[in-house]
Scaffold this active site. Structure first.
Site, PDB file in Angstrom:
ATOM      1  N   ASP A 219       0.660  -1.215   0.003  1.00  0.00           N
ATOM      2  CA  ASP A 219      -0.053   0.654   0.072  1.00  0.00           C
ATOM      3  C   ASP A 219       0.992   1.142  -0.053  1.00  0.00           C
ATOM      4  OD1 ASP A 219      -2.643   1.958   0.210  1.00  0.00           O
ATOM      5  OD2 ASP A 219      -2.179   0.684   1.723  1.00  0.00           O
TER       6      ASP A 219
ATOM      7  N   LEU B 223      11.772 -19.859  -4.415  1.00  0.00           N
ATOM      8  CA  LEU B 223      11.275 -19.368  -3.483  1.00  0.00           C
ATOM      9  C   LEU B 223      10.064 -19.434  -4.380  1.00  0.00           C
ATOM     10  CD1 LEU B 223      10.274 -17.072  -1.794  1.00  0.00           C
ATOM     11  CD2 LEU B 223      10.862 -14.953  -3.569  1.00  0.00           C
TER      12      LEU B 223
ATOM     13  N   HIS C 170       2.381   3.145  -8.817  1.00  0.00           N
ATOM     14  CA  HIS C 170       2.747   2.118  -8.972  1.00  0.00           C
ATOM     15  C   HIS C 170       4.434   1.532 -10.119  1.00  0.00           C
ATOM     16  CE1 HIS C 170      -0.988   1.546  -8.043  1.00  0.00           C
ATOM     17  NE2 HIS C 170      -1.602   2.265  -9.230  1.00  0.00           N
TER      18      HIS C 170
HETATM   19  C1  FPP Z   1      -1.926   0.081  -3.488  1.00  0.00           C
HETATM   20  O1  FPP Z   1      -1.541   1.414  -3.140  1.00  0.00           O
HETATM   21  C2  FPP Z   1      -1.509  -0.316  -4.397  1.00  0.00           C
HETATM   22  C3  FPP Z   1      -1.743  -1.363  -5.795  1.00  0.00           C
HETATM   23  C4  FPP Z   1      -3.609  -1.301  -5.549  1.00  0.00           C
HETATM   24  C5  FPP Z   1      -1.253  -1.964  -6.413  1.00  0.00           C
HETATM   25  C6  FPP Z   1       0.133  -2.339  -5.873  1.00  0.00           C
HETATM   26  C7  FPP Z   1       0.246  -2.672  -7.034  1.00  0.00           C
HETATM   27  C8  FPP Z   1       1.855  -2.042  -7.714  1.00  0.00           C
HETATM   28  C9  FPP Z   1       2.762  -2.669  -6.394  1.00  0.00           C
HETATM   29  C10 FPP Z   1       2.551  -2.454  -8.305  1.00  0.00           C
HETATM   30  C11 FPP Z   1       3.205  -3.752  -9.267  1.00  0.00           C
HETATM   31  C12 FPP Z   1       2.926  -4.445  -9.408  1.00  0.00           C
HETATM   32  C13 FPP Z   1       3.309  -5.643  -9.796  1.00  0.00           C
HETATM   33  C14 FPP Z   1       2.974  -7.166  -9.185  1.00  0.00           C
HETATM   34  C15 FPP Z   1       4.164  -5.638 -10.562  1.00  0.00           C
HETATM   35  P1  FPP Z   1      -2.820   2.588  -3.265  1.00  0.00           P
HETATM   36  O2  FPP Z   1      -2.304   3.057  -5.192  1.00  0.00           O
HETATM   37  O3  FPP Z   1      -3.927   2.217  -3.095  1.00  0.00           O
HETATM   38  O4  FPP Z   1      -1.449   3.483  -2.380  1.00  0.00           O
HETATM   39  P2  FPP Z   1      -2.570   4.850  -1.576  1.00  0.00           P
HETATM   40  O5  FPP Z   1      -3.386   4.246  -0.619  1.00  0.00           O
HETATM   41  O6  FPP Z   1      -1.422   6.202  -1.230  1.00  0.00           O
HETATM   42  O7  FPP Z   1      -3.703   5.785  -2.811  1.00  0.00           O
END
Ligand code: FPP
Length: 246
Positions: free
Chosen positions: A22, A133, A39
């Site tokens: 997150d 892993l 992201h």
């Molecule tokens: C939550 O943070 C994150 C997500 C919904 C997306 C997770 C995706 C990645 C970490 C990208 C890379 C992943 C892979 C597998 C290559 P948020 O965007 O909701 O953050 P916020 O709470 O600060 O808005």
């Protein structure tokens, strides 16, 4: 791991760590960048975590990349994430093979773009011999939906045990060939929030919980090491008594 004593990681010990990644959006906003840029930096943090995991005694690493409720986000952000997952799979598979990483996906596939589904199958197939892993990416994943589907698979007449029902949950969110992962030992959430957000609710029944304010794009091997060190301070009793008291 299901010992009742506190656990110190040793090479080959199969710790299962699950991470709610997150904070990408807030990390980007603080720098005047788009959420998509956050992201993309998040994908770099995924690489770092995957590289660090085996050296920390982690045998299974499950990353929450996209929840079934994330479809509610603006279509542009959803599309950017789907493209990012696909390019991660296409660009990273060779390195995963070199590093002995087996990659599997959990979650629904029928709502994903065809190109991403194809990339998933190819990556799962090509990395299937990996033994250092087991990396599991949760995409279009909902723990509650997985439990409902498992109950539907169970049917009305069968008396299930915890073990056999856990098998059904595994089958309900990944292809049979992926097999069942052990229960989660340590659940990590970055970004300062303290909730489970429908992630691995059954498998986390006895997980230790670790929350950090670090935003996911800043997460690295040291941060993962801190989480594992915290885990090592915990005495796991699974409802029993501590070793001293027993
Ligand atoms: C939550 O943070 C994150 C997500 C919904 C997306 C997770 C995706 C990645 C970490 C990208 C890379 C992943 C892979 C597998 C290559 P948020 O965007 O909701 O953050 P916020 O709470 O600060 O808005």
């Amino acid at each position: 791991m299901t010992t009742s004593a506190s656990f110190a990681p040793t090479p080959g010990a199969a710790l299962h760590v699950a991470i709610i990644m997150d904070g990408n959006g807030r990390w980007a906003a603080a720098r005047g960048l788009t959420r998509a840029a956050g992201h993309r930096q998040g994908a770099e943090a995924v690489r770092r975590a995957v590289e660090a995991a085996p050296g920390l005694g982690i045998g299974t690493l499950t990353l929450y990349a996209f929840s079934s409720d994330n479809w509610r986000r603006p279509p542009r952000e959803v599309a950017a994430l789907m493209r990012l997952f696909r390019s991660y799979l296409r660009g990273e598979t060779d390195r995963l093979i070199e590093n002995g990483v087996r990659l599997t996906m959990i979650g629904r596939r029928d709502r994903l773009p065809a190109g991403l589904r194809g990339a998933m199958e190819e990556a799962e197939n090509r990395t299937r011999e990996g033994r250092r892993l087991h990396l599991r990416l949760a995409i279009d994943y909902s723990a509650r939906d997985a439990i409902i589907r498992a109950a539907q698979l169970a049917g009305p007449d069968v008396a299930h045990t915890r073990e056999s029902f856990a098998e059904l949950i595994a089958r309900s969110c990944s292809p049979a060939a992926a097999g069942r992962a052990s229960d989660v030992d340590l659940l990590v959430r970055t970004g300062g929030e303290r909730r489970l957000s429908d992630f691995l609710l059954w498998e986390c029944a006895y997980a230790e919980l670790y929350f950090t304010d670090i935003m996911w794009p800043d997460f690295d091997g040291d941060a993962l090491g801190e989480a594992v060190s915290y885990f090592c301070t915990r005495e796991r009793r699974f409802g029993g008594l501590s070793v001293a008291a027993g």
